[in-house]
Motif scaffolding. Structure first.
Motif, short mmCIF file in Angstrom:
data_model
loop_
_atom_site.label_atom_id
_atom_site.label_comp_id
_atom_site.label_asym_id
_atom_site.label_seq_id
_atom_site.Cartn_x
_atom_site.Cartn_y
_atom_site.Cartn_z
N SER A 4 -17.08 -44.23 92.20
CA SER A 4 -17.02 -45.23 91.13
C SER A 4 -15.87 -44.92 90.17
O SER A 4 -15.11 -45.82 89.78
CB SER A 4 -18.35 -45.27 90.38
OG SER A 4 -18.25 -46.06 89.23
N LYS A 7 -12.57 -45.66 91.93
CA LYS A 7 -12.33 -47.11 91.98
C LYS A 7 -11.88 -47.63 90.62
O LYS A 7 -10.97 -48.45 90.53
CB LYS A 7 -13.59 -47.84 92.45
CG LYS A 7 -13.39 -49.35 92.56
CD LYS A 7 -14.64 -50.05 93.04
CE LYS A 7 -14.52 -51.54 93.16
NZ LYS A 7 -13.48 -52.22 92.46
N GLN A 8 -12.48 -47.13 89.55
CA GLN A 8 -12.10 -47.56 88.20
C GLN A 8 -10.65 -47.21 87.88
O GLN A 8 -9.92 -48.02 87.31
CB GLN A 8 -13.03 -46.94 87.15
CG GLN A 8 -14.40 -47.55 87.11
CD GLN A 8 -15.27 -46.86 86.07
OE1 GLN A 8 -15.20 -45.66 85.86
NE2 GLN A 8 -16.10 -47.66 85.40
N ASP A 11 -8.35 -49.42 90.06
CA ASP A 11 -8.35 -50.78 89.49
C ASP A 11 -7.50 -50.84 88.23
O ASP A 11 -6.76 -51.80 88.02
CB ASP A 11 -9.78 -51.24 89.18
CG ASP A 11 -10.59 -51.57 90.43
OD1 ASP A 11 -10.00 -51.68 91.54
OD2 ASP A 11 -11.83 -51.69 90.31
N ALA A 12 -7.59 -49.81 87.39
CA ALA A 12 -6.79 -49.77 86.16
C ALA A 12 -5.30 -49.69 86.49
O ALA A 12 -4.47 -50.36 85.86
CB ALA A 12 -7.21 -48.59 85.29
N ASN A 14 -3.87 -50.84 89.19
CA ASN A 14 -3.51 -52.17 89.68
C ASN A 14 -3.33 -53.17 88.54
O ASN A 14 -2.40 -53.98 88.54
CB ASN A 14 -4.54 -52.69 90.67
CG ASN A 14 -4.60 -51.90 91.96
OD1 ASN A 14 -5.63 -51.80 92.61
ND2 ASN A 14 -3.49 -51.29 92.37
N ARG A 15 -4.20 -53.08 87.53
CA ARG A 15 -4.11 -53.99 86.39
C ARG A 15 -2.82 -53.81 85.58
O ARG A 15 -2.33 -54.77 85.00
CB ARG A 15 -5.32 -53.84 85.46
CG ARG A 15 -6.58 -54.53 85.98
CD ARG A 15 -7.67 -54.66 84.91
NE ARG A 15 -8.03 -53.41 84.26
CZ ARG A 15 -8.90 -52.52 84.74
NH1 ARG A 15 -9.52 -52.75 85.89
NH2 ARG A 15 -9.17 -51.42 84.07
N LYS A 19 1.36 -51.17 92.46
CA LYS A 19 0.96 -51.77 93.74
C LYS A 19 1.49 -50.97 94.91
O LYS A 19 2.35 -50.10 94.75
CB LYS A 19 1.41 -53.22 93.81
CG LYS A 19 2.88 -53.45 93.71
CD LYS A 19 3.21 -54.94 93.67
CE LYS A 19 4.67 -55.23 93.66
NZ LYS A 19 5.50 -54.57 92.71
N CYS A 52 -6.04 -40.82 93.52
CA CYS A 52 -6.03 -42.18 92.95
C CYS A 52 -4.64 -42.81 93.07
O CYS A 52 -4.50 -43.96 93.53
CB CYS A 52 -6.48 -42.17 91.50
SG CYS A 52 -8.23 -41.79 91.26
N ALA A 56 -3.51 -45.95 95.47
CA ALA A 56 -2.94 -47.16 94.86
C ALA A 56 -1.54 -47.46 95.41
O ALA A 56 -1.18 -48.62 95.58
CB ALA A 56 -2.88 -46.99 93.34
#
Length: 146
Positions: A4, A7-8, A11-12, A14-15, A19, A52, A56
């Protein structure tokens, strides 16, 4: 480390625009990585953070870190293989990865893992910031900094 938390973080990344295929120069604080990953050591937190970023960026991306060492300015010898980074635990962690490439510069060296590591770090010029430096190559490649 929890999936988890991983993934967080991904995701951060990516935001904020990271990429697959990007080249990213990372300046980090391992203390925050320890908290987010709930790791018991800086080594585990650095591994978490590296995983991470690598996930990513994907196989076509490149992770770069500064491995600056200022001892050369004080008259101490520089060892390309052994001089540690003086700018963070994470940068030393990446530098020591068997896949890492390190630029040859006695003060402003970098380490990188990924598809463009050699392009960014091999045969750099003598200038720390000018022509044919890692900084120029990062700028020309429109690399990102986190």
């Amino acid at each position: 480390m929890t999936s988890s938390a991983k993934k967080q973080v991904i995701d951060a990344l990516n935001r904020v625009g990271i990429k697959t295929g990007d080249a990213v120069l990372v300046h980090s604080d391992s203390t925050l990585a320890m908290r987010v990953s709930e790791s018991a050591s800086f080594s585990a937190a650095s591994s978490f953070l590296q995983e991470c970023f690598e996930e990513a960026l994907g196989e076509s991306g490149t992770l770069l870190v500064p491995t600056f060492n200022y001892d050369f300015c004080k008259g101490k010898p520089y060892s390309h293989e052994k001089s540690p980074s003086q700018v963070g635990l994470f940068s030393n962690h990446v530098r020591q990865d068997k896949r890492a490439v390190r630029s040859f510069h006695p003060i402003y060296s970098f380490a990188a893992i990924g598809s463009q590591a050699d392009t960014f770090l091999n045969e750099v010029g003598k200038s720390s910031f000018g022509k044919n430096s890692v900084f120029e190559r990062l700028h020309t490649a429109d690399a990102k900094m986190v």
